[in-house]
Design a protein around this motif. Structure first.
Motif, PDB file in Angstrom:
ATOM      1  N   ASN A   1      44.301  30.795  -5.222  1.00  0.00           N
ATOM      2  CA  ASN A   1      44.190  30.049  -3.963  1.00  0.00           C
ATOM      3  C   ASN A   1      44.369  28.550  -4.198  1.00  0.00           C
ATOM      4  O   ASN A   1      45.036  27.858  -3.414  1.00  0.00           O
ATOM      5  CB  ASN A   1      42.832  30.314  -3.302  1.00  0.00           C
ATOM      6  N   GLU A   2      43.780  28.051  -5.277  1.00  0.00           N
ATOM      7  CA  GLU A   2      43.894  26.614  -5.576  1.00  0.00           C
ATOM      8  C   GLU A   2      45.334  26.230  -5.900  1.00  0.00           C
ATOM      9  O   GLU A   2      45.827  25.197  -5.428  1.00  0.00           O
ATOM     10  CB  GLU A   2      42.978  26.259  -6.747  1.00  0.00           C
ATOM     11  N   VAL A   3      46.008  27.057  -6.693  1.00  0.00           N
ATOM     12  CA  VAL A   3      47.381  26.699  -7.061  1.00  0.00           C
ATOM     13  C   VAL A   3      48.318  26.843  -5.865  1.00  0.00           C
ATOM     14  O   VAL A   3      49.310  26.113  -5.753  1.00  0.00           O
ATOM     15  CB  VAL A   3      47.873  27.544  -8.267  1.00  0.00           C
ATOM     16  N   GLU A   4      47.993  27.739  -4.958  1.00  0.00           N
ATOM     17  CA  GLU A   4      48.801  27.850  -3.739  1.00  0.00           C
ATOM     18  C   GLU A   4      48.687  26.563  -2.912  1.00  0.00           C
ATOM     19  O   GLU A   4      49.674  26.084  -2.338  1.00  0.00           O
ATOM     20  CB  GLU A   4      48.353  29.055  -2.919  1.00  0.00           C
ATOM     21  N   ARG A   5      47.480  25.995  -2.879  1.00  0.00           N
ATOM     22  CA  ARG A   5      47.290  24.728  -2.174  1.00  0.00           C
ATOM     23  C   ARG A   5      48.089  23.613  -2.829  1.00  0.00           C
ATOM     24  O   ARG A   5      48.721  22.777  -2.161  1.00  0.00           O
ATOM     25  CB  ARG A   5      45.795  24.371  -2.138  1.00  0.00           C
ATOM     26  N   LEU A   6      48.106  23.607  -4.188  1.00  0.00           N
ATOM     27  CA  LEU A   6      48.875  22.605  -4.919  1.00  0.00           C
ATOM     28  C   LEU A   6      50.376  22.782  -4.670  1.00  0.00           C
ATOM     29  O   LEU A   6      51.093  21.796  -4.468  1.00  0.00           O
ATOM     30  CB  LEU A   6      48.568  22.709  -6.415  1.00  0.00           C
ATOM     31  N   GLU A   7      50.851  24.019  -4.660  1.00  0.00           N
ATOM     32  CA  GLU A   7      52.262  24.304  -4.380  1.00  0.00           C
ATOM     33  C   GLU A   7      52.686  23.694  -3.041  1.00  0.00           C
ATOM     34  O   GLU A   7      53.726  23.030  -2.935  1.00  0.00           O
ATOM     35  CB  GLU A   7      52.509  25.814  -4.329  1.00  0.00           C
ATOM     36  N   LYS A   8      51.893  23.963  -2.032  1.00  0.00           N
ATOM     37  CA  LYS A   8      52.226  23.486  -0.691  1.00  0.00           C
ATOM     38  C   LYS A   8      52.166  21.966  -0.614  1.00  0.00           C
ATOM     39  O   LYS A   8      52.988  21.324   0.054  1.00  0.00           O
ATOM     40  CB  LYS A   8      51.276  24.109   0.334  1.00  0.00           C
ATOM     41  N   PHE A   9      51.227  21.390  -1.329  1.00  0.00           N
ATOM     42  CA  PHE A   9      51.014  19.947  -1.270  1.00  0.00           C
ATOM     43  C   PHE A   9      52.212  19.179  -1.841  1.00  0.00           C
ATOM     44  O   PHE A   9      52.602  18.131  -1.317  1.00  0.00           O
ATOM     45  CB  PHE A   9      49.727  19.609  -2.022  1.00  0.00           C
ATOM     46  N   ILE A  10      52.812  19.717  -2.916  1.00  0.00           N
ATOM     47  CA  ILE A  10      53.911  18.990  -3.570  1.00  0.00           C
ATOM     48  C   ILE A  10      55.254  19.708  -3.414  1.00  0.00           C
ATOM     49  O   ILE A  10      56.252  19.286  -4.012  1.00  0.00           O
ATOM     50  CB  ILE A  10      53.620  18.770  -5.070  1.00  0.00           C
ATOM     51  N   ASP A  11      55.276  20.773  -2.604  1.00  0.00           N
ATOM     52  CA  ASP A  11      56.500  21.550  -2.390  1.00  0.00           C
ATOM     53  C   ASP A  11      57.058  22.050  -3.723  1.00  0.00           C
ATOM     54  O   ASP A  11      58.230  21.841  -4.054  1.00  0.00           O
ATOM     55  CB  ASP A  11      57.559  20.711  -1.663  1.00  0.00           C
ATOM     56  N   GLY A  12      56.195  22.733  -4.494  1.00  0.00           N
ATOM     57  CA  GLY A  12      56.595  23.246  -5.804  1.00  0.00           C
ATOM     58  C   GLY A  12      56.492  24.761  -5.870  1.00  0.00           C
ATOM     59  O   GLY A  12      56.136  25.434  -4.893  1.00  0.00           O
ATOM     60  N   LYS A  13      56.809  25.315  -7.023  1.00  0.00           N
ATOM     61  CA  LYS A  13      56.745  26.760  -7.282  1.00  0.00           C
ATOM     62  C   LYS A  13      55.921  26.982  -8.533  1.00  0.00           C
ATOM     63  O   LYS A  13      56.278  26.465  -9.611  1.00  0.00           O
ATOM     64  CB  LYS A  13      58.156  27.321  -7.462  1.00  0.00           C
ATOM     65  N   ALA A  14      54.818  27.724  -8.432  1.00  0.00           N
ATOM     66  CA  ALA A  14      53.889  27.915  -9.544  1.00  0.00           C
ATOM     67  C   ALA A  14      54.060  29.291 -10.183  1.00  0.00           C
ATOM     68  O   ALA A  14      54.272  30.293  -9.491  1.00  0.00           O
ATOM     69  CB  ALA A  14      52.453  27.745  -9.072  1.00  0.00           C
ATOM     70  N   TYR A  15      53.951  29.306 -11.504  1.00  0.00           N
ATOM     71  CA  TYR A  15      53.974  30.553 -12.277  1.00  0.00           C
ATOM     72  C   TYR A  15      52.814  30.534 -13.260  1.00  0.00           C
ATOM     73  O   TYR A  15      52.616  29.537 -13.971  1.00  0.00           O
ATOM     74  CB  TYR A  15      55.281  30.702 -13.052  1.00  0.00           C
ATOM     75  N   PRO A  16      52.038  31.614 -13.356  1.00  0.00           N
ATOM     76  CA  PRO A  16      50.981  31.672 -14.385  1.00  0.00           C
ATOM     77  C   PRO A  16      51.601  31.796 -15.763  1.00  0.00           C
ATOM     78  O   PRO A  16      52.708  32.299 -15.934  1.00  0.00           O
ATOM     79  CB  PRO A  16      50.200  32.944 -14.005  1.00  0.00           C
ATOM     80  N   ILE A  17      50.869  31.333 -16.777  1.00  0.00           N
ATOM     81  CA  ILE A  17      51.303  31.423 -18.171  1.00  0.00           C
ATOM     82  C   ILE A  17      50.629  32.626 -18.825  1.00  0.00           C
ATOM     83  O   ILE A  17      49.413  32.825 -18.693  1.00  0.00           O
ATOM     84  CB  ILE A  17      50.950  30.136 -18.944  1.00  0.00           C
ATOM     85  N   PHE A  18      51.416  33.428 -19.552  1.00  0.00           N
ATOM     86  CA  PHE A  18      50.847  34.547 -20.286  1.00  0.00           C
ATOM     87  C   PHE A  18      50.086  34.010 -21.490  1.00  0.00           C
ATOM     88  O   PHE A  18      50.624  33.261 -22.310  1.00  0.00           O
ATOM     89  CB  PHE A  18      51.953  35.491 -20.756  1.00  0.00           C
ATOM     90  N   GLU A  19      48.804  34.397 -21.580  1.00  0.00           N
ATOM     91  CA  GLU A  19      47.927  33.869 -22.647  1.00  0.00           C
ATOM     92  C   GLU A  19      47.367  35.028 -23.462  1.00  0.00           C
ATOM     93  O   GLU A  19      46.985  36.034 -22.945  1.00  0.00           O
ATOM     94  CB  GLU A  19      46.784  33.073 -22.034  1.00  0.00           C
TER      95      GLU A  19
END
Length: 413
Positions: free
Chosen positions: A395-413
């Motif tokens: 949910n937090e990264v979705e908010r960040l995506e919308k805020f800066i018009d970006g595309k987020a991907y999780p990192i495999f750890e």
């Protein structure tokens, strides 16, 4: 003297015909196992469609399940028709009639596996389904046997050959998503309607089954955080390559205390990691455990031959149990207690890709800091920018995506 075991087939599509082909030549089975499988009846909707196949393999085509249930010669039923109904009713009826079942129906087993397993036990019949997960990778039997005395902490993998083929072609040939999908369909790795694969549902069914085996727990499809690959772009793949990553659809379950996480998501995998190097229709499952450490199991995941080979392997297992009169053993039990981490509590480290337009990198970072996010960054070609986040919820990264018009991907750890 060889033992003749009579089989019936429910469904005669790609996998069913693959089983017929593999069983046509049984010299190795006769020599090593002293067993001879004979498929005598095949349940189909339209017998006229399969007349040539019936003549070639000397089959009786039937349209009524009762023709199989009431046949005392039939020992094992192979269910490869797929879907939930009538497959579930047919399997339960086979159990009640004292017939063993081998299935490749991941959808049904993910949804109602514990019920099917309990019913098979009640009727003292065998129920195996290695073909339901990862085609030619014998991962279920490996987990059930090789890890029987071990504690598994993490199971993650590329479990959908269609998605991996599409993403591989986008990376290797610089195709866009639609072009790669068409190529997958032409090569027989994607259905005319590919939604079940590309939306992540096929991988979700497999992850439920893998979690069953890894942790001995009952989990539901509703417990999973799921996204497919439809929104992965050629630009995303190029940006990921610039920072040393590949984009893969990863199905992952981790043990966190007494809880487990369940996620299917397009994920950034280091290109040097073994999972990052699995290409095209191949599958790979990474397992981390207390005794064996890290291990990776790789093999073909799409097509009729890998899945039908797993079906035949299950048939051999049932035949061995019949010979020893020990049928009714469970493939795996579900007797461990525990919880699933709720979707809104799941956290990952992400990379957010964006293209700088009017703002400079410094202005973007200053604005992000004002919103309470902490990131590091790497500038990319063509005015691109990669932001590396701290651990965030989806949910937090979705908010960040919308805020800066970006595309987020999780990192495999």
């Amino acid at each position: 003297m060889s033992q003749v075991i009579h089989l019936a087939l429910l469904g005669c599509g790609v996998v069913g015909q693959g089983v017929l082909t593999q069983l046509k030549i049984q010299k190795k089975l006769l020599k090593s196992r002293q067993v001879n499988f004979a498929i005598t009846k095949v349940l189909v909707r339209d017998p006229a469609k399969y007349q040539d196949l019936a003549r070639e393999h000397q089959l009786e085509l039937v349209t009524d399940i009762q023709d199989i249930l009431t046949d005392p010669q039939i020992d094992i039923v192979i269910e490869v028709m797929g879907g939930f109904q009538p497959a579930e009713d047919y399997i339960l009826a086979c159990f009640a009639a004292g017939k063993h079942v081998v299935s490749a129906n991941k959808n049904l087993i993910a949804k109602n596996g514990p019920l099917l397993i309990a019913t098979a036990q009640e009727n003292q019949v065998a129920f195996y389904y290695e073909g339901a997960v990862c085609g030619g990778v014998p991962i279920l039997r490996t987990i059930a046997q090789a890890y029987s005395g071990d504690e598994i902490f993490n199971v993650a993998g590329i479990v959908n050959g269609t998605c991996n083929f599409i993403l591989s072609q986008m990376s290797q040939k610089q195709l866009n998503y639609q072009e790669a999908l068409v190529l997958a369909q032409k090569n027989g790795f994607a259905e005319a309607d590919p939604t079940n694969d590309v939306a992540g549902w096929d991988a979700s069914y497999k992850l439920v089954i893998l979690a069953h085996f890894a942790y001995g727990r009952k989990v539901a499809l509703e417990d999973l955080k799921v996204a497919g690959i439809e929104n992965v772009t050629a630009q995303d793949i190029k940006m990921a390559q610039q920072i040393g990553y590949r984009i893969k659809l990863i199905a992952e379950t981790k043990k966190v205390g007494n809880a487990i996480t369940l996620i299917v998501w397009p994920t950034l995998v280091f290109e040097s990691h073994s999972l990052g190097q699995i290409e095209n229709e191949n599958n790979g499952v990474f397992v981390k455990s207390n005794n064996l450490g890290e291990a990776l199991y790789i093999g073909p995941g799409a097509g009729s031959q890998p899945t039908s080979n797993s079906v035949v392997t299950d048939l051999i297992t049932v035949a061995s149990e019949m010979k020893l009169n020990i049928t009714g053993q469970t493939f795996h039990s579900f007797d461990e207690a525990g919880t699933v981490v709720p979707q809104n509590e799941l956290q990952k480290t992400f990379v957010v890709f964006l293209t700088k337009e009017l703002l400079t990198t410094r202005q973007i970072l200053a604005t992000i800091k004002e919103e309470g996010f902490t990131v590091t960054f790497q500038e990319l070609k063509d005015n691109g920018l990669a932001l590396f986040t701290q651990r965030l919820s989806f949910n937090e990264v979705e908010r960040l995506e919308k805020f800066i018009d970006g595309k987020a991907y999780p990192i495999f750890e």
